[in-house]
Structure formats: structure tokens, C-alpha cells
Design a protein around this motif. Sequence first.
Motif, PDB file in Angstrom:
ATOM      1  N   PRO A 152       0.806  -1.230   0.000  1.00  0.00           N
ATOM      2  CA  PRO A 152       0.000   0.000   0.000  1.00  0.00           C
ATOM      3  C   PRO A 152       0.838   1.278   0.000  1.00  0.00           C
ATOM      4  CG  PRO A 152       0.182  -0.820   2.223  1.00  0.00           C
ATOM      5  CD  PRO A 152       0.954  -1.786   1.364  1.00  0.00           C
ATOM      6  N   ARG A 153       2.129   1.141  -0.310  1.00  0.00           N
ATOM      7  CA  ARG A 153       2.993   2.323  -0.337  1.00  0.00           C
ATOM      8  C   ARG A 153       2.805   3.099  -1.645  1.00  0.00           C
ATOM      9  NH1 ARG A 153       8.381  -0.230  -0.442  1.00  0.00           N
ATOM     10  NH2 ARG A 153       7.178  -1.956  -1.326  1.00  0.00           N
ATOM     11  N   VAL A 154       3.385   4.291  -1.672  1.00  0.00           N
ATOM     12  CA  VAL A 154       3.321   5.144  -2.854  1.00  0.00           C
ATOM     13  C   VAL A 154       4.416   4.734  -3.843  1.00  0.00           C
ATOM     14  CG1 VAL A 154       3.595   7.493  -3.728  1.00  0.00           C
ATOM     15  CG2 VAL A 154       2.346   7.082  -1.590  1.00  0.00           C
ATOM     16  N   ALA A 155       4.055   4.648  -5.113  1.00  0.00           N
ATOM     17  CA  ALA A 155       5.041   4.462  -6.187  1.00  0.00           C
ATOM     18  C   ALA A 155       5.461   5.845  -6.661  1.00  0.00           C
ATOM     19  CB  ALA A 155       4.437   3.661  -7.338  1.00  0.00           C
ATOM     20  N   GLY A 156       6.706   6.196  -6.431  1.00  0.00           N
ATOM     21  CA  GLY A 156       7.193   7.535  -6.757  1.00  0.00           C
ATOM     22  C   GLY A 156       7.244   7.796  -8.250  1.00  0.00           C
ATOM     23  N   ARG A 157       7.056   9.041  -8.626  1.00  0.00           N
ATOM     24  CA  ARG A 157       7.102   9.406 -10.046  1.00  0.00           C
ATOM     25  C   ARG A 157       8.447   9.051 -10.657  1.00  0.00           C
ATOM     26  NH1 ARG A 157       3.311  12.837 -12.263  1.00  0.00           N
ATOM     27  NH2 ARG A 157       4.883  13.557 -13.744  1.00  0.00           N
ATOM     28  N   GLU A 158       9.532   9.366  -9.942  1.00  0.00           N
ATOM     29  CA  GLU A 158      10.860   9.079 -10.482  1.00  0.00           C
ATOM     30  C   GLU A 158      11.078   7.582 -10.656  1.00  0.00           C
ATOM     31  OE1 GLU A 158      13.910  10.932  -8.229  1.00  0.00           O
ATOM     32  OE2 GLU A 158      13.253  12.977  -8.670  1.00  0.00           O
ATOM     33  N   ASP A 159      10.562   6.788  -9.720  1.00  0.00           N
ATOM     34  CA  ASP A 159      10.684   5.330  -9.838  1.00  0.00           C
ATOM     35  C   ASP A 159       9.940   4.816 -11.064  1.00  0.00           C
ATOM     36  OD1 ASP A 159      12.199   5.191  -7.531  1.00  0.00           O
ATOM     37  OD2 ASP A 159      10.441   4.930  -6.235  1.00  0.00           O
ATOM     38  N   LEU A 160       8.745   5.363 -11.283  1.00  0.00           N
ATOM     39  CA  LEU A 160       7.961   4.938 -12.446  1.00  0.00           C
ATOM     40  C   LEU A 160       8.645   5.342 -13.751  1.00  0.00           C
ATOM     41  CD1 LEU A 160       4.361   5.808 -11.195  1.00  0.00           C
ATOM     42  CD2 LEU A 160       5.294   3.516 -11.569  1.00  0.00           C
ATOM     43  N   LEU A 161       9.167   6.565 -13.794  1.00  0.00           N
ATOM     44  CA  LEU A 161       9.855   7.027 -14.997  1.00  0.00           C
ATOM     45  C   LEU A 161      11.085   6.175 -15.286  1.00  0.00           C
ATOM     46  CD1 LEU A 161       9.607  10.886 -14.490  1.00  0.00           C
ATOM     47  CD2 LEU A 161       8.556   9.572 -16.337  1.00  0.00           C
ATOM     48  N   GLU A 162      11.807   5.821 -14.233  1.00  0.00           N
ATOM     49  CA  GLU A 162      13.013   5.002 -14.405  1.00  0.00           C
ATOM     50  C   GLU A 162      12.663   3.613 -14.919  1.00  0.00           C
ATOM     51  OE1 GLU A 162      16.856   3.412 -11.810  1.00  0.00           O
ATOM     52  OE2 GLU A 162      15.433   4.834 -10.940  1.00  0.00           O
ATOM     53  N   LYS A 163      11.531   3.071 -14.476  1.00  0.00           N
ATOM     54  CA  LYS A 163      11.111   1.737 -14.922  1.00  0.00           C
ATOM     55  C   LYS A 163      10.641   1.760 -16.371  1.00  0.00           C
ATOM     56  CE  LYS A 163       8.076  -2.131 -13.634  1.00  0.00           C
ATOM     57  NZ  LYS A 163       9.149  -3.094 -13.385  1.00  0.00           N
ATOM     58  N   LEU A 164      10.015   2.865 -16.761  1.00  0.00           N
ATOM     59  CA  LEU A 164       9.406   2.927 -18.085  1.00  0.00           C
ATOM     60  C   LEU A 164      10.341   3.418 -19.170  1.00  0.00           C
ATOM     61  CD1 LEU A 164       5.936   4.408 -17.110  1.00  0.00           C
ATOM     62  CD2 LEU A 164       6.464   2.043 -17.641  1.00  0.00           C
TER      63      LEU A 164
END
Length: 235
Positions: free
Chosen positions: A171-183
Motif C-alpha cells: 500500500p505504499r506510494v510508487a514515486g514518479r521518479e521510480d515509475l519514470l526510471e522503470k518505463l
Amino acid sequence: MQRIMIVEDDPKIAELLQSYISKYGFQVSVVKDFDKVMDTFYENRPDLVLLDINLPSYDGYYWCRQIRKESICPVIFISARIGEMDQVMALENGGDDFITKPFHAEIVLAKIRSQLRRAYGEYATKAEERVLEREGLKLFPERLELTLGNKIASLSKKEADIIESLMERYPRVAGREDLLEKLWDDQSYVDENTLNVNITRVRKKFQQLGILNAIETVRGAGYRLHVSWIKVGEE
């Protein structure tokens, strides 16, 4: 029924391939607008693509790279180009095989069947399929499918990656930077709105399953998955 998409700007060749392949039990779609190849791809979700190199606007190498951003389905190039470098370019841009024109339709069919067996059938890798599950919601990353009960939503590769990140961090937050790095490998070239657009698309996929407000925007941090669909899944 397995689905084949043909990207060929010679209407006679496209019609010949469609007619011949259809006789053997495949569902065949033909691209008509060569500026919107990916629209046809999203609409039909093919299991394999037959792709010419010389096309209007953008060449087959470009469209193969776009397909590879969304899918690992086999791509067979069919081209009048016979140079070794053309075949190297086809493979390096994501293609799986190369057929030169003129061709025998029987050879095309044999290569289609061979690639489908390797990707999905008896020769496919037998590794156990990954499944992520949260509160009845199931993500199948390799299939690019999201399910809730008996409802199924087809996903693009980026949509699946976003949902996978949200489910892994729940239930934690997925950070914007983490998502951008994954994508995206190089964040410096990503427009600020690009992630927002992809999140909007993911929300629509949740809505297809009857799930509203599935993704919470956490200002200044990122996004968090909600589990308010539990009651929906139990109805």
C-alpha cells in the motif's frame, strides 16, 4: 484463433497474404492507414506481425521499434531488399525473421507457424508464468492482461509496467521518479506530461474492469493503488 497483422503497402501482396493465411484458420488484419500502424496494432492485439520495410512516412524498422515498446509478439519482415545489412537491421530493430520478395506463400505460412510455436506453443520457454495478485486483482505481465473475476483488460507493455509497480509497492506510494526510471531508460528526454498520459490510460483499463478511483495521486510524491474494488469483485 491466433491473430496475424499485415503491414504491407502493396495492396495486391497484402490481399494475397490475407487470403492465403486466412484459409488456414488465422484471423488476419491488414493496415490501411500507414500513419496509424500502432492504432491497428492496439485494436487487433496480433500474435504475430508481417512487416514490410519500404512503407509510406516511416519505414518498417521504425514500426518494429514501436511494436517492441508494447509487445514481444513475433515480427517477420517481408521485403524486396536482399542486402545482408537490411537483414541485420531488421533483426537489430526487433525483428525475428526475414523473408525476401518474391516469396512463396507456403514459405510465409511455414515461418508464421514456426514463430508462433516458438513464442506460444511447443517450443516456447516453459518457465512458470508470473502472476501478481492484490485483493482479487491479477496482473499477468507476460500476457499483458489484467483480470478481476471473469473480466479481462488487455494492456500495452508500459501500462503493464505501471500496474506492476503499483501492485509491488501497495500500500505504499510508487514515486514518479521510480515509475519514470522503470518505463524509460533516459528520463531527461521524457516530457513532464508523458507519465500523466500513461497513468490516464491505466485508469481507463481499471474502469474496463468496473474499478473506479483505482489510482490515487499523492501530490508531490507519486501514485498509490487503492483497494476499493473489493466489493466490486464480490458482487
